[in-house]
Design an enzyme around this catalytic site. Structure first.
Site, PDB file in Angstrom:
ATOM      1  N   MET A  36      53.827  34.367 -18.415  1.00  0.00           N
ATOM      2  CA  MET A  36      55.666  34.684 -17.571  1.00  0.00           C
ATOM      3  C   MET A  36      55.522  33.261 -17.818  1.00  0.00           C
ATOM      4  O   MET A  36      56.912  32.385 -17.196  1.00  0.00           O
ATOM      5  CB  MET A  36      55.833  35.497 -16.413  1.00  0.00           C
TER       6      MET A  36
ATOM      7  N   LEU B 206      54.974  32.266 -14.257  1.00  0.00           N
ATOM      8  CA  LEU B 206      55.792  32.093 -12.390  1.00  0.00           C
ATOM      9  C   LEU B 206      56.845  32.578 -12.238  1.00  0.00           C
ATOM     10  O   LEU B 206      56.896  31.033 -11.508  1.00  0.00           O
ATOM     11  CB  LEU B 206      54.400  32.212 -11.966  1.00  0.00           C
TER      12      LEU B 206
ATOM     13  N   THR C 168      44.870  39.191 -15.020  1.00  0.00           N
ATOM     14  CA  THR C 168      44.729  39.318 -15.939  1.00  0.00           C
ATOM     15  C   THR C 168      43.669  38.721 -17.204  1.00  0.00           C
ATOM     16  O   THR C 168      43.003  37.589 -16.187  1.00  0.00           O
ATOM     17  CB  THR C 168      46.383  38.919 -17.297  1.00  0.00           C
TER      18      THR C 168
ATOM     19  N   CYS D 269      45.861  33.204 -11.329  1.00  0.00           N
ATOM     20  CA  CYS D 269      46.603  33.713 -12.478  1.00  0.00           C
ATOM     21  C   CYS D 269      45.706  32.494 -13.496  1.00  0.00           C
ATOM     22  O   CYS D 269      46.141  31.292 -13.479  1.00  0.00           O
ATOM     23  CB  CYS D 269      48.637  32.942 -12.533  1.00  0.00           C
TER      24      CYS D 269
HETATM   25  C1  LIG Z   1      54.673  41.488 -17.401  1.00  0.00           C
HETATM   26  C2  LIG Z   1      53.614  40.876 -16.262  1.00  0.00           C
HETATM   27  C3  LIG Z   1      53.007  39.435 -14.893  1.00  0.00           C
HETATM   28  C4  LIG Z   1      52.558  39.674 -13.952  1.00  0.00           C
HETATM   29  N1  LIG Z   1      52.759  38.815 -12.924  1.00  0.00           N
HETATM   30  C5  LIG Z   1      51.598  38.452 -12.117  1.00  0.00           C
HETATM   31  C6  LIG Z   1      52.002  37.736 -11.262  1.00  0.00           C
HETATM   32  O1  LIG Z   1      53.124  37.200 -10.253  1.00  0.00           O
HETATM   33  N2  LIG Z   1      51.375  37.440  -9.873  1.00  0.00           N
HETATM   34  C7  LIG Z   1      49.682  38.355  -9.885  1.00  0.00           C
HETATM   35  O2  LIG Z   1      49.065  37.616  -9.452  1.00  0.00           O
HETATM   36  N3  LIG Z   1      49.688  38.704 -11.579  1.00  0.00           N
HETATM   37  C8  LIG Z   1      50.498  39.337 -11.936  1.00  0.00           C
HETATM   38  N4  LIG Z   1      49.917  40.038 -12.352  1.00  0.00           N
HETATM   39  C9  LIG Z   1      49.357  40.427 -12.929  1.00  0.00           C
HETATM   40  C10 LIG Z   1      49.164  42.293 -12.593  1.00  0.00           C
HETATM   41  O3  LIG Z   1      49.535  42.162 -11.433  1.00  0.00           O
HETATM   42  C11 LIG Z   1      47.833  43.555 -12.795  1.00  0.00           C
HETATM   43  O4  LIG Z   1      45.772  42.487 -12.077  1.00  0.00           O
HETATM   44  C12 LIG Z   1      47.510  42.859 -13.790  1.00  0.00           C
HETATM   45  O5  LIG Z   1      48.060  43.537 -15.288  1.00  0.00           O
HETATM   46  C13 LIG Z   1      46.050  44.038 -14.613  1.00  0.00           C
HETATM   47  O6  LIG Z   1      46.371  44.738 -14.140  1.00  0.00           O
HETATM   48  P1  LIG Z   1      47.608  46.541 -15.035  1.00  0.00           P
HETATM   49  O7  LIG Z   1      46.548  46.390 -15.800  1.00  0.00           O
HETATM   50  O8  LIG Z   1      47.077  47.745 -14.346  1.00  0.00           O
HETATM   51  O9  LIG Z   1      48.581  46.218 -15.628  1.00  0.00           O
HETATM   52  C14 LIG Z   1      51.581  40.305 -14.508  1.00  0.00           C
HETATM   53  C15 LIG Z   1      50.730  41.060 -14.883  1.00  0.00           C
HETATM   54  C16 LIG Z   1      52.044  41.637 -16.407  1.00  0.00           C
HETATM   55  C17 LIG Z   1      51.399  42.189 -17.018  1.00  0.00           C
END
Ligand SMILES: Cc1cc2nc3c(=O)[nH]c(=O)nc-3n(C[C@H](O)[C@H](O)[C@H](O)COP(=O)(O)O)c2cc1C
Length: 287
Positions: free
Chosen positions: A54, A56, A175, A112
Site C-alpha cells: 500500500m 503507508l 507481513t 513494514c
Molecule cells: C492491505 C493490508 C494493509 C496493511 N497495512 C498495515 C499497516 O498500515 N501497518 C501495519 O503495521 N501492518 C499492516 N498490515 C499487516 C497486518 O496488520 C498484519 O500484520 C498482516 O496482514 C498479517 O496478519 P493477517 O494474515 O491476519 O492479515 C497490512 C496488511 C494488509 C493485508
C-alpha cells in the site's frame, strides 16, 4: 483484535469490526505527515494469501487526531493507534499526539517491509529500534506495543532488544516480503513490485516467531499472521500469544470472524477443562 491496515481508517469502519466481535482495534499506521502511498495495483491475491504494498497511505497525525477522538467517542473497546516515522523524534511526536487524542495504546510499526527508511529498516537495526522505543516510552504514559518483522535472522534477538528498551508488548508478525509476477506481461504485478504476504501461508511462520519470542521475553505477545478461525487462535496461544490480531481473514470471512473466533476459543477451553485463556498461553513449551 483487528490488525493494523485492514478497515482501520475511520471510526465507522472500526465500529463495524467491533460489531463483528473484536475485543480491541488497531488503526492503519499513521505518520507525522500525509502520505499518498503507491500507485495501483497495491494488493494482489495469491493461492495462499494476499501480497500488499500500500505504501503507508495516511492523512498524517495532524488530521487523524480528529478520527481518533471520534473513534473514542463511539467505541467501547480499547483503541490502539499504529504509528510509523522516519526517526525516533517522529515516532515520539506521532505517539504523543495519538495518546493526547485518546489512544489507549500505541503500536510501533517497525516492520513494514516495503517503505524505505522506516518500518522494517528500523526494526531490522537493533540500534535504531532501541532509540525509537526509548524515545516513545519517554513521551507517552500509555502502553507501547512493538510490531516486529519476520524478515530477520533472529526475531527473538529483536524482541529481546525491544523489551530491554521498554516495550510493553510485542506484536508478531507483520507481513513477509514477497512478490507476484504476471506471466503474460512478464512483469511484477504490484505498483511497488515487492510487497508483503499475509493470510494462511504466513501462519506457520508467525507461529514459529511467537514460539521463539516466548522462549526469550516475558512481556505479552500479540500473535498476528494468518489467523482465520478459533483453532488458529488457540494454536497461537499455545505457542505463547496472550491475544491475537486478525486482518486478511476479514476479506474472506467478514467482520463476524471475531465473534466466531472468540466463541470457538471459549468452547475449546470448556471442552478441555481450562478455567480461562491464561491457562493455555505458552502451554506448548511445557516439557
Ligand atoms: C492491505 C493490508 C494493509 C496493511 N497495512 C498495515 C499497516 O498500515 N501497518 C501495519 O503495521 N501492518 C499492516 N498490515 C499487516 C497486518 O496488520 C498484519 O500484520 C498482516 O496482514 C498479517 O496478519 P493477517 O494474515 O491476519 O492479515 C497490512 C496488511 C494488509 C493485508
Amino acid at each position: 483484535m483487528l490488525a493494523s491496515g485492514i478497515l482501520g481508517y475511520t471510526a465507522q469502519t472500526l465500529q463495524s469490526v467491533v460489531d463483528g466481535g473484536a475485543g480491541a482495534v488497531v488503526t492503519k499506521s499513521i505518520g507525522l505527515k500525509p502520505r499518498k502511498g503507491y500507485a495501483n495495483p497495491t494488493v494482489v491475491q495469491t493461492d495462499c494469501g494476499l501480497i500488499n504494498a500500500m505504501g503507508l497511505p495516511n492523512p498524517g497525525i495532524g488530521t487523524y487526531v480528529n478520527e481518533i477522538r471520534e473513534a473514542k467517542s463511539v467505541l467501547d473497546v480499547p483503541l490502539v493507534v499504529s504509528i510509523y516515522g522516519y526517526s525516533e523524534g517522529e515516532y515520539a511526536m506521532v505517539a504523543k499526539k495519538a495518546v493526547g487524542a485518546g489512544a489507549d495504546a500505541v503500536e510501533l510499526n517497525v516492520s513494514c517491509p516495503h517503505v524505505k527508511e522506516t518500518g522494517s529498516e528500523i526494526g531490522q537495526d537493533p540500534e535504531s529500534l532501541v532509540k525509537v522505543i526509548e524515545k516513545v516510552k519517554a513521551s507517552v504514559v500509555k502502553p507501547v506495543f512493538v510490531k516486529l518483522s519476520p524478515n530477520v535472522t533472529s526475531i527473538a534477538d529483536v524482541a529481546d532488544a525491544a523489551v530491554k528498551a521498554g516495550a510493553d508488548a510485542i506484536t508478531a508478525i507483520n507481513t513477509v516480503r514477497a512478490i507476484a509476477i504476471d506471466s503474460d506481461t512478464a512483469l511484477p504485478i504490484l505498483g511497488n513490485r515487492v510487497g508483503g504476504l499475509s493470510g494462511p501461508a504466513t501462519k506457520p511462520i508467525a507461529m514459529r516467531c511467537i514460539y521463539d519470542i516466548y522462549e526469550r521475553v516475558r512481556v505479552p505477545i500479540i500473535g498476528c499472521g494468518g489467523v482465520a478461525n478459533w483453532r488458529d487462535a488457540v494454536e497461537f496461544m499455545l505457542a505463547g500469544a496472550s491475544a491475537v490480531q486478525i486482518g486478511t481473514a476479514i476479506a474472506t470471512e467478514g467482520p463476524g470472524v471475531f465473534q466466531l473466533v472468540s466463541r470457538g476459543i471459549e468452547e475449546y477451553l470448556g471442552r478441555k477443562g481450562f478455567r480461562n485463556v491464561n491457562e493455555i498461553v505458552g502451554l506448548a513449551h511445557k516439557t
